[in-house]
Enzyme design. Structure first.
Site, PDB file in Angstrom:
ATOM      1  N   ALA A 132      -0.043  10.417   6.538  1.00 54.17           N
ATOM      2  CA  ALA A 132      -0.608   9.803   5.335  1.00 54.17           C
ATOM      3  C   ALA A 132      -1.647   8.786   5.802  1.00 54.17           C
ATOM      4  CB  ALA A 132       0.480   9.123   4.516  1.00 54.17           C
ATOM      5  N   THR A 138       8.738  -2.845   2.530  1.00 57.36           N
ATOM      6  CA  THR A 138       7.957  -2.793   1.278  1.00 57.36           C
ATOM      7  C   THR A 138       8.511  -1.735   0.328  1.00 57.36           C
ATOM      8  OG1 THR A 138       6.293  -1.324   2.272  1.00 57.36           O
ATOM      9  CG2 THR A 138       5.815  -3.691   2.262  1.00 57.36           C
ATOM     10  N   GLY A 139       9.293  -0.805   0.835  1.00 59.25           N
ATOM     11  CA  GLY A 139       9.965   0.176  -0.024  1.00 59.25           C
ATOM     12  C   GLY A 139      11.251  -0.415  -0.577  1.00 59.25           C
ATOM     13  N   GLY A 147       9.278   4.310  -0.380  1.00 61.41           N
ATOM     14  CA  GLY A 147       8.102   3.655  -0.958  1.00 61.41           C
ATOM     15  C   GLY A 147       7.639   4.345  -2.220  1.00 61.41           C
ATOM     16  N   ARG A 186      -1.601  -5.147  -5.806  1.00 64.25           N
ATOM     17  CA  ARG A 186      -2.675  -4.193  -6.069  1.00 64.25           C
ATOM     18  C   ARG A 186      -3.100  -4.283  -7.528  1.00 64.25           C
ATOM     19  NH1 ARG A 186      -0.954   1.085  -2.621  1.00 64.25           N
ATOM     20  NH2 ARG A 186       1.137   0.427  -3.178  1.00 64.25           N
ATOM     21  N   TYR A 190      -4.855  -2.863   8.871  1.00 67.01           N
ATOM     22  CA  TYR A 190      -4.506  -1.600   8.194  1.00 67.01           C
ATOM     23  C   TYR A 190      -5.508  -0.504   8.558  1.00 67.01           C
ATOM     24  CZ  TYR A 190      -3.214   1.492   4.258  1.00 67.01           C
ATOM     25  OH  TYR A 190      -2.806   2.550   3.475  1.00 67.01           O
TER      26      TYR A 190
HETATM   27  N1  UDP Z   1      -8.468  -6.650  -7.787  1.00 66.50           N
HETATM   28  C1  UDP Z   1      -8.773  -7.519  -8.819  1.00 66.50           C
HETATM   29  N2  UDP Z   1      -7.761  -8.294  -9.322  1.00 66.50           N
HETATM   30  C2  UDP Z   1      -6.478  -8.256  -8.875  1.00 66.50           C
HETATM   31  C3  UDP Z   1      -6.172  -7.353  -7.818  1.00 66.50           C
HETATM   32  C4  UDP Z   1      -7.190  -6.577  -7.294  1.00 66.50           C
HETATM   33  O1  UDP Z   1      -9.916  -7.587  -9.290  1.00 66.50           O
HETATM   34  O2  UDP Z   1      -5.615  -8.996  -9.392  1.00 66.50           O
HETATM   35  C5  UDP Z   1      -9.549  -5.810  -7.252  1.00 66.50           C
HETATM   36  C6  UDP Z   1      -9.712  -5.877  -5.736  1.00 66.50           C
HETATM   37  O3  UDP Z   1     -10.558  -6.959  -5.387  1.00 66.50           O
HETATM   38  C7  UDP Z   1     -10.325  -4.530  -5.431  1.00 66.50           C
HETATM   39  C8  UDP Z   1      -9.724  -3.609  -6.494  1.00 66.50           C
HETATM   40  O4  UDP Z   1      -9.225  -4.461  -7.520  1.00 66.50           O
HETATM   41  O5  UDP Z   1     -11.728  -4.571  -5.603  1.00 66.50           O
HETATM   42  C9  UDP Z   1      -8.595  -2.743  -5.975  1.00 66.50           C
HETATM   43  O6  UDP Z   1      -7.719  -3.582  -5.283  1.00 66.50           O
HETATM   44  P1  UDP Z   1      -6.317  -3.096  -4.690  1.00 66.50           P
HETATM   45  O7  UDP Z   1      -5.645  -4.302  -4.129  1.00 66.50           O
HETATM   46  O8  UDP Z   1      -5.580  -2.333  -5.721  1.00 66.50           O
HETATM   47  O9  UDP Z   1      -6.624  -2.061  -3.522  1.00 66.50           O
HETATM   48  P2  UDP Z   1      -7.907  -1.682  -2.616  1.00 66.50           P
HETATM   49  O10 UDP Z   1      -8.546  -0.568  -3.356  1.00 66.50           O
HETATM   50  O11 UDP Z   1      -8.830  -2.862  -2.495  1.00 66.50           O
HETATM   51  O12 UDP Z   1      -7.308  -1.293  -1.337  1.00 66.50           O
END
Ligand code: UDP
Length: 318
Positions: free
Chosen positions: A110, A31-32, A6, A182, A141
């Site tokens: 982790a 996912t990796g 990963g 993400r 999760y």
């Molecule tokens: N986010 C966003 N647009 C995207 C993807 C994520 O605004 O296209 C926002 C998401 O709603 C969260 C933050 O970015 O508030 C971080 O999201 P991520 O999925 O990276 O991980 P999280 O910290 O929520 O686990």
């Protein structure tokens, strides 16, 4: 190391090899990806086993350290794989702990800032118990990792296993999957293609982004320390998601605009690690500023996107 193919696992494998350790990676590649560890192939100190770690783990070698990194870790991934996420956090952690006990090895879990849920204490200290919705979309999760922490402490207390728990906050860098959903891969690939950046909600929610090299150094120090209680590792440099979107547009010199999309359910409103314990016990703090970390990350995504045949669009943005 479970989950060693990963994003974070593969960086950790590189660091361990560079510091003279022998590494066995176990990963089922859901996912990796093998691409993350292909460069280690042929190295006599490296071995890869493709296996689901919820199944019994058999190794015929000596093992000094077990690093349990296997799990889907992006909200999009664990929404798609809720049962596998719960299984790897529970059954997978049980198998990895069992391996450590059998081998007399030290074990590191982790864990994640997600165990704090949508936190009511800010910044988050390790003694905060969290605010988690067990039946919401993130529950698979959050609860799997909370169970994993509880199981790790139970092995520590009942079997006197030597255990460590790292709570990992948002981390970014090369080898994140382009489509993992993400915010970092999403914004960077949108910006490089001059497509609109999709900010969820009004973008007022906050995150604090740590560069992968900093994170891995903290994890390594934790394993070698005597800290049995959980330790937050992350970068306290907090910003709103909207500020982050603007930063990505600036750093990529993109022509993208920002569009707003609905906020996913239970999206934490704020997140920032208190790293006092890591500073005190590990002498650790992050060193890589966001601008430097983004430079590396953007270069990686640019390269990946070129490989996918979107040269024209990427060139326009440079
Ligand atoms: N986010 C966003 N647009 C995207 C993807 C994520 O605004 O296209 C926002 C998401 O709603 C969260 C933050 O970015 O508030 C971080 O999201 P991520 O999925 O990276 O991980 P999280 O910290 O929520 O686990």
């Amino acid at each position: 190391m479970t989950g060693g193919a990963g994003f974070l696992g593969s960086h950790l494998a590189d660091l361990l090899i560079a510091r003279g350790h022998r590494v066995v990676v176990i990963d089922n590649l859901i996912t990796g990806t093998i691409d993350n560890i292909a460069h280690l192939g042929g190295n006599p100190n490296f071995k890869f086993i493709q296996q689901d770690v919820t199944e019994f783990i058999f190794l015929d070698t000596r093992v000094d350290y077990v690093w349990h990194f296997a799990s889907p870790a992006s909200p999009v991934d664990y929404l798609e794989l809720p049962i596998q996420t719960l299984k790897v956090g529970s059954l997978g952690t049980h198998k990895a702990l069992g391996l450590a006990k059998h081998k007399g090895a030290r074990f590191l879990l982790a864990s994640t800032s997600e165990i704090y849920g949508d936190p009511l204490v800010h910044p988050q200290t390790e003694d905060y118990w969290g605010n988690v919705n067990p039946i919401g979309p993130r529950g698979c999760y959050d609860e799997a990792k909370r169970f994993a922490e509880a199981l790790t402490m139970a092995y520590c207390n009942e079997h006197d296993l030597d255990t460590r728990i790292v709570r990992i906050f948002n981390t970014y860098g090369p080898r994140m999957r382009l489509n993992d959903g993400r915010v970092v891969p999403a914004f960077v690939s949108q910006a490089l293609k001059n497509k609109p950046l999709t900010v969820f909600g009004r973008g007022t929610q906050t995150r604090s982004f740590c560069y992968c090299a900093d994170l891995i150094e903290g994890v390594y120090r934790l394993m070698l320390s005597s800290a049995r209680d959980p330790v937050n590792i992350g970068n306290p440099n907090e910003m709103t998601v909207l500020e982050f979107a603007r930063e990505i547009i600036r750093a990529t010199r993109s022509k993208s605009r920002i569009v707003f999309k609905p906020l996913p359910q239970d999206d934490p409103r704020q997140r920032r690690p208190d790293i006092g314990r890591a500073r005190r016990l590990l002498g650790w703090e992050p060193r890589v500023p966001l601008s430097k970390g983004l430079e590396q990350t953007i270069a990686y995504f640019r390269h990946r996107l070129l490989g996918l045949g979107v040269e024209a669009k990427v060139e326009k943005s440079t």
